[in-house]
Design a protein around this motif. Structure first.
Motif, PDB file in Angstrom:
ATOM      1  N   GLY A 136      -7.350 -11.411  -3.088  1.00 36.89           N
ATOM      2  CA  GLY A 136      -6.673 -12.658  -3.441  1.00 36.89           C
ATOM      3  C   GLY A 136      -7.189 -13.229  -4.741  1.00 36.89           C
ATOM      4  N   ALA A 137      -8.509 -13.170  -4.929  1.00 38.90           N
ATOM      5  CA  ALA A 137      -9.099 -13.632  -6.182  1.00 38.90           C
ATOM      6  C   ALA A 137      -8.647 -12.779  -7.352  1.00 38.90           C
ATOM      7  CB  ALA A 137     -10.619 -13.629  -6.069  1.00 38.90           C
ATOM      8  N   ALA A 138      -8.614 -11.461  -7.142  1.00 36.61           N
ATOM      9  CA  ALA A 138      -8.218 -10.532  -8.208  1.00 36.61           C
ATOM     10  C   ALA A 138      -6.783 -10.774  -8.654  1.00 36.61           C
ATOM     11  CB  ALA A 138      -8.389  -9.090  -7.734  1.00 36.61           C
ATOM     12  N   MET A 139      -5.912 -11.087  -7.704  1.00 29.45           N
ATOM     13  CA  MET A 139      -4.517 -11.379  -8.032  1.00 29.45           C
ATOM     14  C   MET A 139      -4.424 -12.530  -9.026  1.00 29.45           C
ATOM     15  SD  MET A 139      -1.498 -12.474  -5.352  1.00 29.45           S
ATOM     16  CE  MET A 139      -2.450 -13.877  -4.745  1.00 29.45           C
ATOM     17  N   MET A 140      -5.249 -13.547  -8.836  1.00 31.02           N
ATOM     18  CA  MET A 140      -5.230 -14.701  -9.720  1.00 31.02           C
ATOM     19  C   MET A 140      -5.914 -14.388 -11.052  1.00 31.02           C
ATOM     20  SD  MET A 140      -6.039 -17.621  -6.838  1.00 31.02           S
ATOM     21  CE  MET A 140      -5.496 -19.016  -7.821  1.00 31.02           C
ATOM     22  N   ILE A 141      -6.999 -13.637 -11.009  1.00 35.72           N
ATOM     23  CA  ILE A 141      -7.708 -13.279 -12.241  1.00 35.72           C
ATOM     24  C   ILE A 141      -6.801 -12.481 -13.170  1.00 35.72           C
ATOM     25  CG2 ILE A 141      -9.619 -11.931 -13.196  1.00 35.72           C
ATOM     26  CD1 ILE A 141     -11.196 -12.636 -10.645  1.00 35.72           C
ATOM     27  N   ARG A 142      -6.002 -11.580 -12.608  1.00 36.11           N
ATOM     28  CA  ARG A 142      -5.097 -10.762 -13.432  1.00 36.11           C
ATOM     29  C   ARG A 142      -4.119 -11.639 -14.206  1.00 36.11           C
ATOM     30  NH1 ARG A 142      -4.887  -7.601  -8.391  1.00 36.11           N
ATOM     31  NH2 ARG A 142      -6.344  -5.836  -8.637  1.00 36.11           N
TER      32      ARG A 142
END
Length: 301
Positions: free
Chosen positions: A241-247
């Motif tokens: 979930g965090a990675a989705m936002m970081i991208r």
């Protein structure tokens, strides 16, 4: 950016004030122009959307606590240049109300708490932050333009947050309790908090707040250290979930994204490879960012 005009001060050394005001607490830090910390103070909620007077009084309470530690007097307020990073000032109405309340500083640079966190994370330079606490929210500050991402509240948003982590843990534990998923030591520990009775979980959810779901975070983290498969699955889902936002923050132009909030240090080792090189720790906190704001405003005027 919203501001008030610079006031006349005496010839004594100007001071900087950085305030990080959120819905739970307000923190204030006073420094000299060289960045030496003179004092810090704390108070309650400083979100003007939930009460203008209480928010501004909290700012003053935290400021006066910091002044006391710095051995400053009430007369010194007039040489303090303030940077205020406050929750709830996204709209011009709230900004105008805060600026018109009568805060007794030499000048005020007012922005959101997310703006201050971005400024602190990269010492005023371009970058992005991802807040992973009870809730979650992303923000980027590129060429002076602030953009936010997510943060629409639990349970419809707040991906990768502590509240979402707790919800996923409870849902799995209920399934495991009824034999639809494999039980693990963590799932049994979670069900034990409901006396192994799903009806108790139902009664709890009727009154539970996001922070109550987030309160399961420490228990989950404890079981990560024992290689519990459920704990590892849950933290990996939070990392996705965090990675989705970081991208998305990276696509908006942020070369680095600082992870802040209580869950950040636990999520960071589980981030997918494509974002691991983008994620970093902040250089400073939101109070430091508010101090950068204060100094910039003071030198611009």
């Amino acid at each position: 950016m919203a501001s008030t005009p610079l006031k006349e001060t005496d010839n004594r050394q100007p001071l900087l004030l950085g305030v990080d005001g959120g819905g739970t607490s307000c923190r204030a830090r006073i420094t000299d122009l060289d960045g030496n910390i003179l004092g810090e103070g704390f108070a309650g909620s400083a979100n003007p959307r939930t009460g203008l007077d209480s928010a501004c009084n909290a700012i003053m309470q935290a400021t006066r606590a910091a002044m006391s530690k710095a051995s400053l007097e009430e007369s010194d307020l007039g040489r303090i240049y303030a940077g205020l990073g406050l929750a709830g000032v996204n709209q011009q109405k709230e900004r105008d109300l805060v600026l018109g309340w009568g805060l007794p500083f030499a000048s005020i640079f007012l922005e959101t708490d997310a703006y201050a966190a971005c400024m602190g994370a990269f010492n005023g330079n371009d970058g992005a932050i991802l807040i992973l606490g009870t809730g979650s929210c992303g923000a980027s500050l590129i060429n002076g333009e602030m953009k936010t991402l997510g943060g629409w509240g639990f349970p419809i948003s707040d991906h990768g947050s502590g509240a979402s982590l707790g919800l996923a843990a409870i849902r799995y534990s209920l399934l495991a309790h009824e034999g639809m998923k494999p039980e693990t030591p963590l799932s049994r520990a979670i069900m034990a908090t409901f006396e192994n009775n799903p009806e108790n979980a139902v009664a709890w959810q009727d009154i539970a707040l996001p922070r109550d779901y987030g309160a399961y975070g420490p228990l989950i983290v404890e079981y990560i250290g024992t290689n519990d498969p459920l704990a590892e699955q849950l933290i990996q889902e939070s990392a996705e979930g965090a990675a989705m936002m970081i991208r998305v923050l990276h696509q908006r132009g942020a070369n680095q994204c600082a992870l802040v909030g209580g869950l950040s240090k636990f999520v960071m080792p589980w981030l997918p490879e494509d974002v691991a090189g983008i994620a970093t720790l902040p250089q400073g906190d939101a109070m430091q960012g508010a101090l950068v704001m204060a100094k910039k405003h003071a030198t611009d005027l």
